[in-house]
Design an enzyme around this catalytic site. Structure first.
Site, PDB file in Angstrom:
ATOM      1  N   ASP A 180      34.530  34.542  39.988  1.00 33.71           N
ATOM      2  CA  ASP A 180      34.952  33.827  38.786  1.00 33.71           C
ATOM      3  C   ASP A 180      34.073  34.187  37.578  1.00 33.71           C
ATOM      4  O   ASP A 180      32.842  34.110  37.672  1.00 33.71           O
ATOM      5  CB  ASP A 180      34.830  32.321  39.071  1.00 33.71           C
ATOM      6  CG  ASP A 180      35.451  31.469  37.985  1.00 33.71           C
ATOM      7  OD1 ASP A 180      36.667  31.583  37.803  1.00 33.71           O
ATOM      8  OD2 ASP A 180      34.719  30.716  37.328  1.00 33.71           O
ATOM      9  N   GLU A 216      36.479  38.642  38.055  1.00 32.44           N
ATOM     10  CA  GLU A 216      37.280  38.224  36.910  1.00 32.44           C
ATOM     11  C   GLU A 216      36.444  38.460  35.668  1.00 32.44           C
ATOM     12  O   GLU A 216      35.304  37.966  35.590  1.00 32.44           O
ATOM     13  CB  GLU A 216      37.658  36.743  37.014  1.00 32.44           C
ATOM     14  CG  GLU A 216      38.603  36.321  35.908  1.00 32.44           C
ATOM     15  CD  GLU A 216      38.580  34.846  35.635  1.00 32.44           C
ATOM     16  OE1 GLU A 216      37.567  34.188  35.907  1.00 32.44           O
ATOM     17  OE2 GLU A 216      39.585  34.324  35.139  1.00 32.44           O
ATOM     18  N   ASP A 262      36.902  32.253  46.630  1.00 35.50           N
ATOM     19  CA  ASP A 262      36.532  32.286  45.220  1.00 35.50           C
ATOM     20  C   ASP A 262      35.033  32.023  45.100  1.00 35.50           C
ATOM     21  O   ASP A 262      34.531  31.018  45.628  1.00 35.50           O
ATOM     22  CB  ASP A 262      37.309  31.196  44.460  1.00 35.50           C
ATOM     23  CG  ASP A 262      37.875  31.708  43.152  1.00 35.50           C
ATOM     24  OD1 ASP A 262      39.066  31.489  42.889  1.00 35.50           O
ATOM     25  OD2 ASP A 262      37.099  32.348  42.408  1.00 35.50           O
ATOM     26  N   HIS A 275      46.528  31.168  38.575  1.00 38.52           N
ATOM     27  CA  HIS A 275      46.482  29.722  38.310  1.00 38.52           C
ATOM     28  C   HIS A 275      46.088  29.395  36.877  1.00 38.52           C
ATOM     29  O   HIS A 275      46.109  28.228  36.474  1.00 38.52           O
ATOM     30  CB  HIS A 275      45.485  29.087  39.276  1.00 38.52           C
ATOM     31  CG  HIS A 275      44.106  29.597  39.052  1.00 38.52           C
ATOM     32  ND1 HIS A 275      43.729  30.890  39.338  1.00 38.52           N
ATOM     33  CD2 HIS A 275      43.018  29.004  38.521  1.00 38.52           C
ATOM     34  CE1 HIS A 275      42.461  31.067  38.993  1.00 38.52           C
ATOM     35  NE2 HIS A 275      42.008  29.943  38.505  1.00 38.52           N
ATOM     36  N   ASP A 276      45.700  30.448  36.135  1.00 40.61           N
ATOM     37  CA  ASP A 276      45.323  30.241  34.724  1.00 40.61           C
ATOM     38  C   ASP A 276      46.419  30.672  33.765  1.00 40.61           C
ATOM     39  O   ASP A 276      46.238  30.571  32.549  1.00 40.61           O
ATOM     40  CB  ASP A 276      44.080  31.079  34.375  1.00 40.61           C
ATOM     41  CG  ASP A 276      42.827  30.585  35.046  1.00 40.61           C
ATOM     42  OD1 ASP A 276      41.922  31.399  35.273  1.00 40.61           O
ATOM     43  OD2 ASP A 276      42.763  29.374  35.374  1.00 40.61           O
TER      44      ASP A 276
HETATM   45  O1  TEU Z   1      38.854  31.354  34.235  1.00 41.28           O
HETATM   46  C1  TEU Z   1      38.161  32.161  33.291  1.00 41.28           C
HETATM   47  C2  TEU Z   1      38.675  31.985  31.935  1.00 41.28           C
HETATM   48  O2  TEU Z   1      38.282  32.626  30.997  1.00 41.28           O
HETATM   49  C3  TEU Z   1      39.646  30.928  31.720  1.00 41.28           C
HETATM   50  O3  TEU Z   1      39.265  30.313  30.543  1.00 41.28           O
HETATM   51  C4  TEU Z   1      41.015  31.533  31.610  1.00 41.28           C
HETATM   52  O4  TEU Z   1      40.946  32.860  31.162  1.00 41.28           O
HETATM   53  C5  TEU Z   1      41.782  30.730  30.605  1.00 41.28           C
HETATM   54  O5  TEU Z   1      41.821  29.444  31.165  1.00 41.28           O
HETATM   55  C6  TEU Z   1      43.159  31.285  30.388  1.00 41.28           C
HETATM   56  O6  TEU Z   1      43.875  30.266  29.734  1.00 41.28           O
HETATM   57  C7  TEU Z   1      38.105  31.083  35.418  1.00 41.28           C
HETATM   58  C8  TEU Z   1      39.011  30.356  36.392  1.00 41.28           C
HETATM   59  O7  TEU Z   1      40.081  31.231  36.776  1.00 41.28           O
HETATM   60  C9  TEU Z   1      39.526  29.121  35.693  1.00 41.28           C
HETATM   61  O8  TEU Z   1      40.495  28.445  36.492  1.00 41.28           O
HETATM   62  C10 TEU Z   1      38.344  28.220  35.412  1.00 41.28           C
HETATM   63  O9  TEU Z   1      38.794  27.120  34.638  1.00 41.28           O
HETATM   64  C11 TEU Z   1      37.247  28.960  34.639  1.00 41.28           C
HETATM   65  O10 TEU Z   1      36.979  30.271  35.099  1.00 41.28           O
HETATM   66  C12 TEU Z   1      35.928  28.212  34.790  1.00 41.28           C
HETATM   67  O11 TEU Z   1      35.511  28.338  36.122  1.00 41.28           O
END
Ligand code: TEU
Length: 612
Positions: free
Chosen positions: A236, A293, A130, A368-369
Site C-alpha cells: 500500500d 501501489e 496487503d 477498491h479505490d
Molecule cells: O490508496 C492510496 C491512495 O492514494 C488513495 O488515496 C487512492 O489513490 C485514492 O483513494 C483514489 O481515490 C491506498 C489504499 O488502496 C486505499 O484504500 C487507502 O485508503 C489508502 O492507501 C491509505 O491506506
C-alpha cells in the site's frame, strides 16, 4: 547483428504469414524478458467486507471467502489478493491497522487465513496479502506508546514535529502539507504539544521509516505471514515511505487553501529504493511476489528504478495513469473528460517502455479505490453493459503485464445508482470530501455543489465497495443479515448465479479470456506490442506478436455507436473470420474488404490470431 536504435533492439521481425514487416519494439532480444510465474498470473482482488458474509453479521468474512474457493478456480485466476483483514478500528476499511499479526474479529481468525492459504494452494491458487506499512492505525500499540511522551521509546516510530507560531502567536502545523483525505496532513496532540503526520485520515499516523526499528518491525510482519505460506504482498502506497528530509513546505498550488498537495515531498523520496531493496531481500527468501501501489508518480525513469528486472526491488507496481485519466486539475473529484487517444498514448507508452527496458506492468482498470470500469470507461446501461464489460476485458487482458481483476468486474458489476442518498456512501474519503464541499459551496453556490456531487457519485470509492451480487435472493445472496453497505439495485440482472453457467455471460467471457491468455502466453504475456496509434476516436487496436508463437490483433470499439473503421492494409489478410479467436458478440461479424472497412457494433471487440 540486429539494428540497434536508441539502445533498443529494433529489428524487422520475421512475421508469420508473410505479413508486411513492421517496426516491432522489444527489449533485450527476449520479448517480455525472462519468464516467471508472476508474469503469467491473473490476480483476483478481494475486498473482504463486501465479498461474502458467512455468519450473517452483515460483513464479509474469511470463512465466506473459503466457501467460494471453487468460484475462483472456475473463473481461472491464479492468485488471490486479499485486501486488509488485520485487526483495525476500520476508519479506512482496514487500511488502518492496529495489529498486523491478528485478524479483525468480524473477519475471522489467523487460523481462518491459514485454512484459506491451504485451500487455495490445494487448488493451485496463490494468496497475496496487503502490506500497509506507510502508516498504522492510531490504535496500534506502537502509536499508543508513541503519543504518551516525547521520551517514550516509540516516539521516533512516528513523525512528530513541534508547532509553528505566527507573529500573532497562533499555533500552526509544522508545514503546509494537505492530507490526501482533506484538511491538514498534521494532527495536533495536546498531551505532548506536538503534531503528528498523517497523509491519510487522522487515525492513520505515518510511520517513520528513518527509524531502523520501524524497518525491522516491517520485515518481521512480512516473515510472520510468509512463514504461514502467503505468496507475496501488495504494498500500500509503498512509494510514500520515504519523505523529503526536513519535511519542507510544498509550493502553493491551491490558492484558496492553507493546505497544499505535497506529493513532490512524499512520493518516491530519497531512500525509497534502499527500503525497497530491503523488502526484496525478504521476499526473495520465499520466491514471493510483490506489487507496489505507487500513486502520484508518473515518470517512467522513476518507475523503472522500481520494476526494472535488474533493480531487484519490486516485480511490478500499480501506476495511476489510466485511473487518473478523468481527474481534473483539483484532484479526482474535479471534472475532466478523457479521450481514447489519451488512453492509447498511456497504454502504448507503458507497453513499449516496459518491454524495451525489461520492466513489468500491472494491468488493472478497477480496484477498491476506483469506480466500476464498465460505468467509467464504457457504459452500464442495460442495453450495453454486457458488451461493454466484455470489450473492456478484451482491451485489458491481452496487453503485456500481470492481469488484475477486482471482485465483481468478472460479472460486469456497475456503479451505484445515481439516485442513492449520500448516506449510502460509507467511505472516509467520500464523507470528508462531501463535508468539505458543503463548506466550499457556501461561497461557490448550489450549482457548484450539485455539479461537484455528480463527480463524487461517479468517482467515489464506494462504487466498487457494494456487496458482491451472488444471486437473486435477499441481499443478492451476500448476507442473511443487514449488509454493512447497501446491495446495488441491479442484482436481479447482474449476479454470479445467473452467469456462471451461461456461455454468453460476462463471467464466461472472462473465463475464455483467461484461457486464451494462458494458451497463447508467448504472444499475450511475453510477446511484442505494436500500438496502432491511429487517431480513430472509437476503435482501439493493438497488435501482439512472438516470432515463433504467432501474431494477434486486438480490436475494441469504445463507443456506443455503430462505427466503421478503415483497416490498415497490412492487417487485411489477418482480419478474416477464420482467424477470429474471441468475439464479444455471438452474431458473426463480417468485414467489408472492398471499402477496406470493418463495421463495428456498439462496444464490439474482437481478437484475431494467426500462428507463426
Ligand atoms: O490508496 C492510496 C491512495 O492514494 C488513495 O488515496 C487512492 O489513490 C485514492 O483513494 C483514489 O481515490 C491506498 C489504499 O488502496 C486505499 O484504500 C487507502 O485508503 C489508502 O492507501 C491509505 O491506506
Amino acid at each position: 547483428m540486429p539494428t540497434i536504435v536508441n539502445g533498443v533492439n529494433r529489428e524487422e521481425a520475421s512475421l508469420p504469414n508473410g505479413a508486411e514487416s513492421s517496426l516491432w519494439i522489444h527489449g533485450n532480444g527476449i520479448p517480455g524478458g525472462a519468464r516467471a510465474w508472476w508474469k503469467e498470473a491473473s490476480v483476483y482482488q478481494i475486498y473482504p467486507a463486501s465479498f461474502y458474509d458467512s455468519d450473517g453479521d452483515g460483513l464479509g468474512d474469511i470463512p465466506g471467502i473459503i466457501a467460494k474457493m471453487d468460484y475462483f478456480k472456475k473463473l481461472g485466476v491464479d492468485v488471490i489478493w486479499l485486501s486488509p483483514v488485520y485487526e483495525s478500528p476500520q476508519k479506512d476499511m482496514g487500511y488502518d491497522i492496529a495489529d498486523y499479526t491478528r485478524i479483525h474479529k468480524p473477519y475471522g481468525t489467523v487460523q481462518d487465513v491459514e485454512d484459506l492459504i491451504k485451500g487455495l494452494h490445494n487448488r493451485g491458487i496463490r494468496l497475496i496479502m496487503d502490506l500497509v506499512v506507510n502508516h498504522t492505525s492510531d490504535q496500534h500499540k506502537w502509536f499508543q506508546e508513541s503519543r504518551t511522551s516525547k521520551a517514550n521509546p516509540f516516539r521516533d516510530w512516528y513523525i512528530w514535529r513541534p508547532p509553528k507560531y505566527d507573529a500573532q502567536g497562533n499555533r500552526h502545523p509544522p508545514n503546509n502539507w494537505a492530507s490526501i483525505f482533506g484538511g491538514s496532513a498534521w494532527k495536533y496532540d495536546p498531551k505532548t504539544d506536538e503534531y503528528y503526520l498523517h497523509l491519510f485520515c487522522t487515525e492513520q499516523p505515518d510511520l517513520n521509516w528513518e527509524n531502523p526499528k520501524v524497518v525491522s518491525a516491517v520485515h518481521n510482519i512480512m516473515t510472520f505471514w510468509l512463514d504461514k505460506g502467503v505468496d507475496g504482498f501488495r504494498m500500500d502506497v509503498i512509494n510514500m515511505i520515504s519523505k523529503t528530509p526536513g519535511l519542507p513546505d510544498a509550493p502553493v498550488t491551491v490558492e484558496s487553501s492553507p493546505h497544499q498537495p505535497a506529493m513532490l515531498h512524499y512520493a518516491n523520496g530519497p531512500r525509497l529504493h534502499e527500503h525497497l531493496r530491503g523488502l526484496r531481500e525478504i521476499l526473495d527468501r520465499y520466491n514471493a511476489f510483490s506489487v507496489g501501489e505507487m500513486p502520484s508518480v508518473r515518470e517512467p525513469e522513476e518507475i523503472i528504478k522500481v520494476v526494472g528486472a535488474s533493480r531487484k526491488e519490486l516485480n511490478m507496481i500499480f501506476q495511476f495513469d489510466i485511473v487518473d485519466i478523468d481527474s481534473g486539475s483539483l484532484g479526482k473529484f474535479s471534472p475532466a473528460s478523457w479521450s481514447l487517444s489519451t488512453l492509447k498514448d498511456i497504454v502504448g507508452k507503458w507497453q513499449t517502455f516496459m518491454i524495451e527496458r525489461d520492466g513489468w506492468n500491472a494491468l488493472f482498470l478497477e480496484n477498491h479505490d476506483q469506480p466500476r470500469s464498465v460505468s467509467r470507461f464504457a457504459s452500464d446501461s442495460p442495453e450495453f453493459r454486457i458488451h461493454a464489460a466484455k470489450m473492456l476485458a478484451t482491451f485489458l487482458a491481452f496487453q503485456s503485464g500481470t492481469l488484475f481483476i477486482y471482485q465483481g468486474q468478472e460479472l460486469g458489476m456497475a456503479n451505484l445508482p445515481k439516485d442513492w442518498k449520500l448516506d449510502e456512501f460509507k467511505d472516509v474519503e467520500t464523507i470528508n470530501y462531501v463535508n468539505e464541499l458543503a463548506e466550499i459551496s457556501k461561497i461557490k453556490g448550489q450549482s457548484f455543489y450539485n455539479q461537484s456531487l455528480e463527480e463524487v457519485r461517479s468517482k467515489a470509492r464506494d462504487n466498487s465497495r457494494s456487496p458482491i451480487q451472488w444471486d437473486t435472493t435477499k441481499n443478492a445472496g451476500f448476507s442473511t443479515g443487514v449488509p454493512w453497505m447497501r446491495v446495488n439495485d441491479d442484482y436481479m440482472n447482474c449476479n454470479a448465479q445467473s452467469q456462471i453457467n451461461d456461455p454468453e455471460s460476462v463471467f464466461a467471457f472472462w473465463q475464455n479470456t483467461l484461457k486464451l491468455r494462458r494458451k497463447l502466453v508467448d504472444v499475450f504475456v511475453y510477446g511484442d506490442f505494436k500500438f496502432l496509434n491511429d487517431n480513430d476516436q472509437n476503435i482501439y487496436a493493438y497488435e501482439r506478436s512472438h516470432p515463433t508463437a504467432g501474431r494477434a490483433v486486438v480490436l475494441c470499439n469504445f463507443s456506443s455507436g455503430k462505427v466503421a473503421w478503415k483497416v490498415p492494409s497490412e492487417l487485411l489478410h489477418l482480419l478474416s473470420p477464420e482467424n477470429l479467436i474471441l468475439h464479444n458478440y455471438s452474431a458473426p461479424q463480417h468485414i467489408r474488404f472492398e471499402s477496406l472497412e470493418m463495421q463495428f457494433a456498439p462496444f464490439e471487440s474482437m481478437v484475431f490470431f494467426v500462428s507463426a
